[in-house]
Design a protein around this motif. Structure first.
Motif, PDB file in Angstrom:
ATOM      1  N   ALA A 151      13.765  10.920  26.896  1.00  0.00           N
ATOM      2  CA  ALA A 151      12.952  10.449  27.903  1.00  0.00           C
ATOM      3  C   ALA A 151      13.599   9.281  28.530  1.00  0.00           C
ATOM      4  CB  ALA A 151      11.323   9.975  27.253  1.00  0.00           C
ATOM      5  N   ARG A 209       6.227  15.666  20.691  1.00  0.00           N
ATOM      6  CA  ARG A 209       5.759  15.006  21.574  1.00  0.00           C
ATOM      7  C   ARG A 209       5.457  13.482  21.142  1.00  0.00           C
ATOM      8  NH1 ARG A 209       1.355  16.239  26.090  1.00  0.00           N
ATOM      9  NH2 ARG A 209       1.489  14.420  27.376  1.00  0.00           N
ATOM     10  N   ALA A 261       4.383   6.694  32.407  1.00  0.00           N
ATOM     11  CA  ALA A 261       3.146   7.563  32.710  1.00  0.00           C
ATOM     12  C   ALA A 261       3.769   8.857  33.411  1.00  0.00           C
ATOM     13  CB  ALA A 261       2.161   6.692  33.545  1.00  0.00           C
ATOM     14  N   ASP A 299       5.167  10.870  30.794  1.00  0.00           N
ATOM     15  CA  ASP A 299       4.162  11.639  30.008  1.00  0.00           C
ATOM     16  C   ASP A 299       3.543  12.620  30.802  1.00  0.00           C
ATOM     17  OD1 ASP A 299       2.770  11.490  27.586  1.00  0.00           O
ATOM     18  OD2 ASP A 299       0.837  11.094  29.016  1.00  0.00           O
ATOM     19  N   ARG A 300       3.231  12.644  32.421  1.00  0.00           N
ATOM     20  CA  ARG A 300       2.732  13.405  33.127  1.00  0.00           C
ATOM     21  C   ARG A 300       3.812  14.758  33.107  1.00  0.00           C
ATOM     22  NH1 ARG A 300       1.251   9.257  36.319  1.00  0.00           N
ATOM     23  NH2 ARG A 300       3.041   9.878  37.585  1.00  0.00           N
ATOM     24  N   GLN A 304      10.270  13.395  17.261  1.00  0.00           N
ATOM     25  CA  GLN A 304       9.345  12.411  18.328  1.00  0.00           C
ATOM     26  C   GLN A 304      10.610  11.534  18.623  1.00  0.00           C
ATOM     27  OE1 GLN A 304       6.360  10.937  15.967  1.00  0.00           O
ATOM     28  NE2 GLN A 304       4.988  11.484  17.581  1.00  0.00           N
ATOM     29  N   ASP A 359      -4.347   6.096  21.978  1.00  0.00           N
ATOM     30  CA  ASP A 359      -3.803   4.892  22.591  1.00  0.00           C
ATOM     31  C   ASP A 359      -3.907   3.614  21.718  1.00  0.00           C
ATOM     32  OD1 ASP A 359      -6.253   3.957  22.887  1.00  0.00           O
ATOM     33  OD2 ASP A 359      -6.240   3.794  25.097  1.00  0.00           O
ATOM     34  N   ARG A 384       4.144   9.412  22.020  1.00  0.00           N
ATOM     35  CA  ARG A 384       2.933   8.846  22.812  1.00  0.00           C
ATOM     36  C   ARG A 384       3.731   8.091  23.886  1.00  0.00           C
ATOM     37  NH1 ARG A 384      -1.004   5.520  19.683  1.00  0.00           N
ATOM     38  NH2 ARG A 384       0.657   4.589  19.085  1.00  0.00           N
ATOM     39  N   PRO A 385       2.984   7.861  25.185  1.00  0.00           N
ATOM     40  CA  PRO A 385       3.617   6.795  26.026  1.00  0.00           C
ATOM     41  C   PRO A 385       4.079   5.525  25.525  1.00  0.00           C
ATOM     42  CG  PRO A 385       1.588   8.044  26.908  1.00  0.00           C
ATOM     43  CD  PRO A 385       1.796   8.321  25.466  1.00  0.00           C
ATOM     44  N   ALA A 398       3.247  16.657  30.092  1.00  0.00           N
ATOM     45  CA  ALA A 398       2.097  17.597  30.091  1.00  0.00           C
ATOM     46  C   ALA A 398       2.055  18.657  30.939  1.00  0.00           C
ATOM     47  CB  ALA A 398       0.868  16.584  30.515  1.00  0.00           C
TER      48      ALA A 398
END
Length: 595
Positions: free
Chosen positions: A530, A575, A549, A552-553, A523, A296, A577-578, A556
């Protein structure tokens, strides 16, 4: 009619007739390798449209990949990366500019079959996925044409002869299983080390022997000729034991405030750049495969001209002559200092536990304000509280560490927990010397004592305009986007990446040039998808942090395929990152925040 006959029969027809090949086809593999299934999911509408989306599937048993390498998510990601690279090499061998089978007139254009272009990082991708029974490779195919007419015979050769050979070369035994196992083992070890950083009180780790310099400013490949291997200062040396049984030793960058100094061209920014990219594992031979950073950590910089939407930059900027409320700072054209303040606050909002900053890409008046300027410009006339006066509070209140490159000012010596000096790429811990200099040169406080004595751990003088601020300094209210904020009325098409650093969103372009840890166009395309998902989920109640978040879940739990609006082939995605998803939302000029 089999696919080869169908394509041959289409020769010379209008390009739109390629739509007749949609569906599933069985293609024999060369030799005695069995068959592969070819799924044609989407066919391009004309020769100048984005290439067609297709998938090839083979039985897992045909690949010979041991089950233990695919037994966990990390193994599947690493194995998918390995096979993606293998497939890309096979395409280059069969269809690249050096191949006698290539029919391309322009040798600089991509080959007609593409599976993606992985760089030095190992990322979760959609290019190769595994089920219990099969391995699936997702490809794009530029179907051949003469003007707007189908070149059916060439298409038959491409899909029915060359593609099966590529599949056999890349996916079918005998694969180099030793190299695959080494690739998976390295990735698992890298993830394990990265997960240990927080428990060890470290922001990053740089192994002894790491080769940090790159070949050039526009290359991510290692400088193998003349590069100086990294070696940790003794005081920062640490080691890690890894699941494979391997141990690595090197420099641990501790939590708190770390300042990297040194002469020009001695490796300061090179070290910071390696730490910045260490949020991703790297391939063996990159030189930075054992540079790992908390996932992060966020690199921030000044970004003249960016837009901001209701960002609380008041810990740094107050009492603007324009009267603008810096607790909800909104502009379409931020200055260097206001943009860097917004970038920092947004990074903290997105969950960053560490900030990576280079003074070369920072706004000087945001970073420091020297004693002479403080004396000449009265405090009540200066709206900026410099970062040097807030960096300690940022760590103490929010637990956010800072790794800072400083080549022209020693202002941060007063507040640094560690100072690392680089001399010809060789690091040395000079913390005690820096503190001694800070004590000798610290200005006297109101009690007549040096600030280094009067205010241990915060020797830089707090800006008077900061005093009326509510405590703690970094306690901004969560931002809640308005419902429909990401649904402009004139938007008619899905968002799409325009290279690594831009997203076309309706009639706007979201500029991601300053989002330095975004490393792959795949990405950026995932972020574009997204944004579409976020547009559907914003309800005027969810905070931006919670909404990102949730995305992101979703990734996942359902994989990157869950982002795509299409069934079958989702496109080439990697992928993000958030933090990068949030960065894209924050740079969208149509973003509106409630209140």
């Amino acid at each position: 009619m089999d696919l080869a006959q169908l394509l041959t029969s289409l020769d010379g027809r209008g390009y739109g007739d390629y739509k007749r090949i949609r569906g599933t086809h069985t293609l024999p593999l060369p030799g005695n390798s069995g068959d592969t299934a070819l799924e044609v999911d989407r066919v391009q509408v004309d020769p100048f449209a984005p290439p067609s989306l297709m998938r090839v599937r083979v039985d897992r048993a045909q690949t010979g990949i041991p089950a233990d390498l695919l037994a966990d998510r990390a193994g599947r990601i690493a194995a998918g990366d390995f096979l993606t690279r293998s497939f890309s090499r096979a395409v280059s061998s069969r269809l690249g500019s050096g191949s006698t089978s290539s029919r391309r007139a322009d040798r600089d254009t991509p080959p007609p079959i593409v599976i993606g272009s992985p760089g030095q990082q190992v990322l979760e991708r959609t290019s190769v996925v595994f089920t219990d029974a099969e391995v699936e490779a997702r490809i794009t195919v530029a179907l051949p044409a003469a003007g707007r007419r189908i070149k059916g015979r060439r298409a038959a050769s491409l899909l029915c002869e060359e593609l099966p050979q590529i599949v056999a070369d890349a996916l079918i035994a005998p694969l180099d299983l030793d190299a695959l196992r080494a690739h998976v083992t390295l990735y698992r070890d890298q993830l394990d080390l990265r997960e240990q950083l927080t428990a060890r009180g470290l922001v990053s780790f740089v192994a002894d022997g790491a080769l940090l310099p790159r070949r050039s400013g526009d290359s991510d490949l290692p400088l193998t000729d003349g590069g100086v291997p990294f070696r940790s200062p003794d005081v920062l040396r640490t080691s890690f034991d890894l699941p494979s049984g391997r141990s690595v030793e090197g420099m641990g960058v501790p939590e708190g405030i770390t300042v990297i100094i040194g002469g020009g061209y001695h490796g300061k920014s090179t070290l910071l750049r390696a730490i910045e990219r260490g949020v991703y594992p790297h391939v063996a031979g990159d030189g930075r495969e054992w540079v790992l950073t908390r996932p992060d950590a966020v690199s921030i910089r000044a970004e003249d001209g960016r837009s901001t939407a209701s960002v609380d930059i008041s810990p740094f900027i107050n009492d603007l002559p324009s009267g603008a409320d810096t607790r909800t700072f909104t502009t379409t054209n931020a200055s260097g200092s206001t943009s860097q303040a917004a970038n920092l606050i947004e990074a903290v909002e997105a969950g960053a536990s560490a900030l990576l900053i280079d003074e070369d890409t920072s706004a000087t008046n945001f970073m420091i304000r020297d004693e002479r300027m403080r004396r000449l410009i009265p405090a009540h006339r200066e709206p900026i509280t410099p970062f040097v006066d807030r960096v300690r509070a940022l760590h103490d209140e929010r637990g956010v560490s800072t790794v800072l490159v400083a080549g022209g000012s020693g202002a941060f010596f007063d507040v640094a927990d560690h100072v690392i000096a680089l001399d010809a790429y060789v690091p040395d811990d000079v913390t005690e010397q820096a503190r001694a200099i800070a004590r000798e040169e610290a200005p006297a406080g109101s009690d007549g004592r040096p600030h280094s004595q009067a205010q241990p751990h915060l020797q830089a003088q707090p800006h008077p305009s900061a005093q009326p601020l509510p405590q703690p300094h970094f306690a901004a209210a969560p931002r809640v986007p308005e419902a429909g904020s990401l649904r402009p009325a004139d938007k008619r098409k899905f968002a799409r990446a325009r290279g690594r650093a831009a997203i076309q969103y309706g009639r706007d372009d979201i500029d991601l040039t300053a989002v330095l840890q975004l490393v792959d166009t795949a990405q950026t395309q995932a972020i574009a998808h997204a944004l579409e998902r976020l547009a559907d989920s914003l309800d005027a109640h969810a905070t931006l942090t919670d909404a990102v978040a949730a995305i992101d879940r979703m990734i996942a739990e359902g994989g990157l395929d869950a982002l795509s609006p299409h069934t079958g082939h989702p496109g080439h995605l990697a992928r993000p990152r958030p933090q990068e998803i949030a960065a894209a939302v924050n740079r969208y000029r149509g973003l509106r925040i409630r209140g």
